[in-house]
Design an enzyme around this catalytic site. Structure first.
Site, short mmCIF file in Angstrom:
data_model
loop_
_atom_site.label_atom_id
_atom_site.label_comp_id
_atom_site.label_asym_id
_atom_site.label_seq_id
_atom_site.Cartn_x
_atom_site.Cartn_y
_atom_site.Cartn_z
CE LYS A 1 49.35 62.52 19.07
NZ LYS A 1 50.61 63.19 19.46
CD GLU A 2 42.28 67.70 21.33
OE1 GLU A 2 41.30 68.26 21.88
OE2 GLU A 2 43.15 68.32 20.69
CG MET A 3 36.49 65.07 21.18
SD MET A 3 35.49 66.57 20.98
CE MET A 3 33.85 65.90 21.26
#
Length: 329
Positions: free
Chosen positions: A123-125
């Protein structure tokens, strides 16, 4: 002679005031960073701003923890790969080394343990640690810099995290007006700010928000006296400990630079600092603040904004033919 004696007396009085406040006040000053490996700091700074550590080649550490915006992104929840909205508000990275642990639920023991987490978080990088290392290995300048810092050219995710953490240690914010007052400068705070600090202690806020970070050293339930209603699904520390008693228990956030790190709370639901003060006083310590009291406490909190580190943007090395290409999906 009398003039000299007067100067000496005033100097001693000022020194005593300084010593008394530093020892007796429950809030302590922020000290500048020291004992740093500057070669590692410079490498870590490049990695901090390096978007090629993300799957899209678009997201860096600074995307969610913007150093030009108080170390946050000023969003209720950060936006990750493919515009995925994250599950929780991004905490500031300013002075983060001083926290008892990292993340709202304290799942990372220190900055190094935290630094590599977002890289492989979908959900981030949304990258993998393996691909992140392959990317850095494909860029000759990074190979050379890792060799200079670590003594060999073997790049690992642990070394990446160590370098980023060393850079983060530089992100201290000393010399806030409140810290100058603690050091003995009576003019550093106006009377409203001093009254606000007195109320902050009298109303019980100081029980959780003390020390150098004015928070960050304990865990506490959100909604201690009265329940806090939110649509956010994060269960807090219980996700780490597995204990039902830790549901909705979060690390107490730092109040340093709090005027810059809106919106507030783990769900980013409140945009006004004064409103946040009123809500927390009610839910956490059972205090109904008057409008004047809330104003004064808010003014005091503004005095906790310190000098921000001067960070010069690094020149990132170019990719090579072997560098993995961006993947936008």
């Amino acid at each position: 002679m009398k003039y000299i004696l007067l100067i000496i007396a005033l100097t001693l009085l000022s020194s005593n005031t300084y010593a008394d406040r530093l020892t007796s006040e429950p809030i302590k000053i922020i000290e500048p960073a020291n004992n740093l490996n500057m070669g590692m700091v410079e490498l870590g700074k490049k990695l901090w701003f390096e978007p090629r550590l993300s799957r899209s080649n678009f997201i860096s550490c600074n995307s969610c923890h913007n150093l030009a915006k108080g170390g946050v992104d000023n969003l209720p929840s950060s936006i990750g790969h493919e515009w995925t909205i994250g599950p929780i508000n991004s905490p500031t990275v300013l002075n983060a080394e001083l926290n008892i642990a990292q993340f709202w639920n304290g799942r990372a023991r220190d900055l190094q343990a935290q630094a590599s987490g977002p890289i492989d978080n979908p959900k981030e990088m949304a990258f993998t640690h393996t691909l992140a290392v392959e990317t850095l290995n494909s860029i000759p300048q990074y190979k050379n810099e890792f060799t200079k810092v670590f003594g060999n050219d073997m790049i690992t995710i642990d070394k990446v995290a160590m370098a980023i953490a060393e850079f983060e240690k530089t992100l201290r914010t000393p010399n806030s007006p409140f810290d100058l007052w603690l050091k003995g400068d009576d003019n550093a705070l106006n009377q409203t700010e001093k009254d606000g600090y007195k109320l902050f202690k009298e109303k019980g806020c100081i029980a959780c928000h003390s020390g150098a970070l004015v928070g960050g050293s304990t865990y506490q339930k959100m909604g201690l006296i009265k329940p806090y209603y939110t649509s956010n699904s994060d269960v807090g520390r219980s996700a780490v400990t597995g204990k039902d008693s830790d549901k909705f228990v979060f690390k107490v956030p730092t109040l340093r630079n709090i005027s810059l790190t809106y919106p507030y709370f783990h769900d980013g639901a409140v945009w006004s600092l004064k409103e946040a003060v009123i809500i927390m006083a009610d839910l956490q310590v059972g205090q109904k603040l008057s409008d004047d009291e809330a104003d004064k406490i808010t003014k005091f909190l503004h005095s906790l904004t310190g000098e921000h580190p001067k960070v010069t943007l690094p020149q990132l090395p170019p990719s090579s033919a072997e560098t993995p290409k961006p993947n936008m999906h």
